[in-house]
Scaffold this active site. Structure first.
Site, PDB file in Angstrom:
ATOM      1  N   ASP A 197     -74.619  21.402  34.088  1.00  0.00           N
ATOM      2  CA  ASP A 197     -74.689  21.761  32.675  1.00  0.00           C
ATOM      3  C   ASP A 197     -75.693  20.803  32.053  1.00  0.00           C
ATOM      4  OD1 ASP A 197     -72.792  20.683  29.926  1.00  0.00           O
ATOM      5  OD2 ASP A 197     -73.811  22.616  30.011  1.00  0.00           O
TER       6      ASP A 197
ATOM      7  N   ARG B 268     -73.360  29.645  16.629  1.00  0.00           N
ATOM      8  CA  ARG B 268     -72.677  28.605  15.846  1.00  0.00           C
ATOM      9  C   ARG B 268     -73.011  28.732  14.351  1.00  0.00           C
ATOM     10  NH1 ARG B 268     -74.094  24.003  18.937  1.00  0.00           N
ATOM     11  NH2 ARG B 268     -72.688  24.998  20.424  1.00  0.00           N
TER      12      ARG B 268
ATOM     13  N   ASP C 154     -76.202  20.027  27.923  1.00  0.00           N
ATOM     14  CA  ASP C 154     -75.735  19.296  26.755  1.00  0.00           C
ATOM     15  C   ASP C 154     -74.376  18.646  27.001  1.00  0.00           C
ATOM     16  OD1 ASP C 154     -77.191  21.961  25.026  1.00  0.00           O
ATOM     17  OD2 ASP C 154     -77.951  19.908  25.006  1.00  0.00           O
TER      18      ASP C 154
HETATM   19  C1  XBP Z   1     -74.206  23.576  24.714  1.00  0.00           C
HETATM   20  C2  XBP Z   1     -74.394  24.538  23.600  1.00  0.00           C
HETATM   21  C3  XBP Z   1     -75.749  24.732  23.015  1.00  0.00           C
HETATM   22  C4  XBP Z   1     -76.179  23.575  22.146  1.00  0.00           C
HETATM   23  C5  XBP Z   1     -77.257  23.962  21.157  1.00  0.00           C
HETATM   24  O1  XBP Z   1     -74.962  23.881  25.800  1.00  0.00           O
HETATM   25  O2  XBP Z   1     -73.442  25.152  23.194  1.00  0.00           O
HETATM   26  O3  XBP Z   1     -75.713  25.878  22.265  1.00  0.00           O
HETATM   27  O4  XBP Z   1     -75.103  23.062  21.418  1.00  0.00           O
HETATM   28  O5  XBP Z   1     -78.360  24.520  21.798  1.00  0.00           O
HETATM   29  P1  XBP Z   1     -74.516  23.488  27.300  1.00  0.00           P
HETATM   30  P2  XBP Z   1     -79.042  25.861  21.204  1.00  0.00           P
HETATM   31  O6  XBP Z   1     -74.086  24.740  27.961  1.00  0.00           O
HETATM   32  O7  XBP Z   1     -75.718  22.870  27.931  1.00  0.00           O
HETATM   33  O8  XBP Z   1     -73.391  22.483  27.199  1.00  0.00           O
HETATM   34  O9  XBP Z   1     -79.137  25.656  19.723  1.00  0.00           O
HETATM   35  O10 XBP Z   1     -80.378  25.913  21.862  1.00  0.00           O
HETATM   36  O11 XBP Z   1     -78.151  26.994  21.581  1.00  0.00           O
HETATM   37 MG    MG Z   2     -72.177  20.936  27.856  1.00  0.00          MG
END
Ligand code: XBP
Ligand code: MG
Length: 233
Positions: free
Chosen positions: A8, A54, A10
């Site tokens: 993953d 979101r 973020d």
């Molecule tokens: C986490 C998310 C992403 C980010 C924002 O991603 O939910 O939407 O918070 O990025 P991950 P965007 O699966 O890597 O944990 O605004 O580009 O969606």
């Molecule tokens: Mg994540």
């Protein structure tokens, strides 16, 4: 050996959600909106994955004021595009780094012949910016699945199923690394044993389906992670 680690982004490769939050706020300011997402509110908004989704959640469930007349989805897309520019600027400016142990895991796994992939909800440009500034590029990762490349975002399994398809591997030959419950559900429903490294916005979430929960990857013997994968038949 054909086994893979699927990362993953973020909260896992890097603690980027705080930078995402600040990028959202910069985009709101640029758009003349009196919206401000502080950390407590952002933690609640993270229940929904995907930046556009979101913003929609905030508009629909938090009575956000100031939405202009006209097509809301077009408004959200343009706001999110400005947020992505703000985010990639912040990342390219050196505001984020890899979480402790991630760089070591990537190089150790590669030296043992593991294939590496990414399954993330975030926008592809954000992945390029992060890997560009921290690893000099995306070369370590054979497969990168991100953003709108799938119809349903985490906790749906789609992005992990796409990564398995592109790797040409069974779920049992892989292990996933995640930081959140939404991510864990996505990888587990795809059948992939999952290691969770809780992050600043996800500590305290329910990780009962995880094969392993690791608070400090830098102090971890990686063989416990590798042992979760079974060689492809
Ligand atoms: C986490 C998310 C992403 C980010 C924002 O991603 O939910 O939407 O918070 O990025 P991950 P965007 O699966 O890597 O944990 O605004 O580009 O969606
Ligand atoms: Mg994540």
């Amino acid at each position: 050996m054909s086994r893979a680690i699927i990362f993953d982004v973020d909260g896992t490769l890097s603690e980027t959600e705080e930078t995402h939050r600040r990028a959202f706020n910069r985009a709101f300011e640029q758009a003349g909106l009196a919206w401000h997402w502080d950390q407590a509110l952002y933690e609640r908004l993270l229940a929904v994955t995907g930046g556009k989704e979101r913003i929609r959640y905030y508009i629909d469930d938090f009575d956000a004021a100031g939405v202009p007349p006209g097509d809301v989805d077009t408004f959200i897309r343009s706001l999110h595009a400005a947020k992505t520019i703000a985010y990639t600027d912040m990342v390219s400016g050196g505001e984020v780094e890899l979480r402790p142990g991630i760089r070591e895991l990537i190089s150790d796994a590669q030296s043992r012949g593991f294939r590496l992939a990414i399954a993330t909800t975030t926008t592809p440009a954000n992945v390029d910016a992060l890997l560009g500034v921290t690893l000099g590029g995306c070369d370590a990762f054979e497969v990168i699945c991100a953003g709108d490349s799938v119809a349903h975002k985490k906790p749906a399994p789609d992005v992990y199923e796409l990564a398995l398809e592109k790797l040409g591997l069974d779920a049992a030959a892989c292990v996933a690394l995640e930081d959140s419950r939404n991510g864990l559900l996505s990888s587990v429903v795809a059948g992939i044993p999952t290691v969770v490294t809780p992050g600043i916005y996800t500590r305290g979430q329910d990780f009962s389906e995880a094969a392993l929960v690791i608070d400090d990857l830098a102090a971890q013997d990686f063989s416990a992670i590798y042992a979760l994968t079974a060689p492809a038949a």
